[in-house]
Design a protein around this motif. Structure first.
Motif, PDB file in Angstrom:
ATOM      1  N   LEU A   6      -5.222   2.580 -11.375  1.00  0.00           N
ATOM      2  CA  LEU A   6      -4.145   2.541 -10.397  1.00  0.00           C
ATOM      3  C   LEU A   6      -4.249   3.711  -9.429  1.00  0.00           C
ATOM      4  CD1 LEU A   6      -1.704   0.881  -9.595  1.00  0.00           C
ATOM      5  CD2 LEU A   6      -0.320   2.298 -11.090  1.00  0.00           C
ATOM      6  N   GLY A   7      -4.674   4.861  -9.935  1.00  0.00           N
ATOM      7  CA  GLY A   7      -4.876   6.011  -9.059  1.00  0.00           C
ATOM      8  C   GLY A   7      -5.993   5.795  -8.064  1.00  0.00           C
ATOM      9  N   SER A  53      -5.293   2.921  -0.794  1.00  0.00           N
ATOM     10  CA  SER A  53      -4.132   2.492  -0.022  1.00  0.00           C
ATOM     11  C   SER A  53      -3.900   3.391   1.195  1.00  0.00           C
ATOM     12  CB  SER A  53      -2.886   2.434  -0.907  1.00  0.00           C
ATOM     13  OG  SER A  53      -2.517   3.719  -1.349  1.00  0.00           O
ATOM     14  N   VAL A  54      -4.398   4.608   1.133  1.00  0.00           N
ATOM     15  CA  VAL A  54      -4.271   5.506   2.292  1.00  0.00           C
ATOM     16  C   VAL A  54      -4.996   4.910   3.497  1.00  0.00           C
ATOM     17  CG1 VAL A  54      -4.851   7.790   3.184  1.00  0.00           C
ATOM     18  CG2 VAL A  54      -3.983   7.545   0.870  1.00  0.00           C
ATOM     19  N   LEU A  89      -3.433   4.140   7.163  1.00  0.00           N
ATOM     20  CA  LEU A  89      -3.975   4.718   8.394  1.00  0.00           C
ATOM     21  C   LEU A  89      -4.304   3.676   9.455  1.00  0.00           C
ATOM     22  CD1 LEU A  89      -6.312   7.514   7.000  1.00  0.00           C
ATOM     23  CD2 LEU A  89      -4.129   7.789   8.190  1.00  0.00           C
ATOM     24  N   ILE A  90      -4.541   2.443   9.065  1.00  0.00           N
ATOM     25  CA  ILE A  90      -4.870   1.404  10.040  1.00  0.00           C
ATOM     26  C   ILE A  90      -3.616   0.669  10.538  1.00  0.00           C
ATOM     27  CG2 ILE A  90      -5.296  -0.588   8.549  1.00  0.00           C
ATOM     28  CD1 ILE A  90      -7.935  -0.888  10.201  1.00  0.00           C
ATOM     29  N   ALA A 112       0.832  -1.207   0.000  1.00  0.00           N
ATOM     30  CA  ALA A 112       0.000   0.000   0.000  1.00  0.00           C
ATOM     31  C   ALA A 112       0.864   1.254   0.000  1.00  0.00           C
ATOM     32  CB  ALA A 112      -0.932  -0.003   1.206  1.00  0.00           C
ATOM     33  N   LEU A 113       1.933   1.242   0.778  1.00  0.00           N
ATOM     34  CA  LEU A 113       2.817   2.407   0.832  1.00  0.00           C
ATOM     35  C   LEU A 113       3.516   2.618  -0.509  1.00  0.00           C
ATOM     36  CD1 LEU A 113       4.075   4.666   2.542  1.00  0.00           C
ATOM     37  CD2 LEU A 113       5.867   3.048   3.175  1.00  0.00           C
ATOM     38  N   VAL A 114       4.043   1.556  -1.088  1.00  0.00           N
ATOM     39  CA  VAL A 114       4.714   1.669  -2.388  1.00  0.00           C
ATOM     40  C   VAL A 114       3.719   2.125  -3.450  1.00  0.00           C
ATOM     41  CG1 VAL A 114       5.833   0.321  -4.219  1.00  0.00           C
ATOM     42  CG2 VAL A 114       6.546   0.036  -1.844  1.00  0.00           C
ATOM     43  N   ASP A 115       2.511   1.576  -3.418  1.00  0.00           N
ATOM     44  CA  ASP A 115       1.478   1.974  -4.377  1.00  0.00           C
ATOM     45  C   ASP A 115       1.148   3.452  -4.233  1.00  0.00           C
ATOM     46  OD1 ASP A 115      -0.689   1.645  -6.292  1.00  0.00           O
ATOM     47  OD2 ASP A 115      -2.017   1.795  -4.554  1.00  0.00           O
ATOM     48  N   TYR A 116       1.004   3.892  -3.010  1.00  0.00           N
ATOM     49  CA  TYR A 116       0.659   5.300  -2.793  1.00  0.00           C
ATOM     50  C   TYR A 116       1.773   6.214  -3.290  1.00  0.00           C
ATOM     51  CZ  TYR A 116      -0.716   9.653  -0.652  1.00  0.00           C
ATOM     52  OH  TYR A 116      -1.057  10.959  -0.461  1.00  0.00           O
TER      53      TYR A 116
END
Length: 173
Positions: free
Chosen positions: A111-112, A118-119, A123-124, A95-99
């Motif tokens: 993808l956007g 992914s945010v 956050l969780i 999720a971090l890499v995707d963001y």
């Protein structure tokens, strides 16, 4: 103590955690009533959801600790938990890499859209980190503790990096 009584004790702890979180959110909603919350009701609802999860996560620590203590002798449980924890932590990294990767992509792309979701995973991450840390403290063997502490560190890093990136636009230049 009978096994059914142990399960009942843990479930009662989660019920109390749910009631505490509900009460905190109810107090928050009551104290923030006015024109601003009505104008931005969706944002306030999301904030209330995050508040509920945070309070429930902290209030459920004693119940979770009791459950983990009672499950110390079940090797299969710890093996499954360690694999699941590392898998969940890997989703945080993805999720971090995707963001980060899609911050410069076209906003209307698929993808956007996934990047916007992914945010929520980022956050969780603190709630997962708390659960993995607590599990690591109760783990019955060294390998389980190492795997759970690695998952904790990954979740903490995901949230720290995500928070740094998310709140960077608010810095003065």
């Amino acid at each position: 103590m009978r096994p059914l009584a142990k399960v009942g004790l843990v479930v009662a702890g989660y019920v109390v955690a749910f009631l505490v979180a509900s009460a905190v959110v109810a107090i928050h909603v009551a104290t923030t009533s006015g024109p601003d919350p009505q104008a931005s009701s969706g944002m306030y609802a999301f904030g209330d959801s995050v508040l509920f999860l945070a309070v429930f996560g902290v209030a459920a620590v004693p119940s979770t600790a009791a459950a983990l203590f009672l499950l110390r002798s079940y090797r299969l449980f710890w093996l499954v938990l360690c694999v699941a924890a590392l898998g969940i932590a890997a989703t945080g990294l993805v999720a971090l890499v995707d963001y980060v990767a899609t911050r410069t992509s076209v906003a209307g792309s698929i993808l956007g859209t996934w990047s916007a979701l992914s945010v929520l995973r980022i956050l969780i991450a603190p709630l997962f980190a708390l659960g993995f840390l607590l599990s690591g403290l109760f783990a019955p063997n060294r390998n389980s503790r190492i795997a759970l502490f690695i998952a904790t560190a990954i979740e903490a890093a995901v949230f720290a990096c995500g928070a740094f990136i998310l709140f960077q636009p608010f810095r003065s230049h």
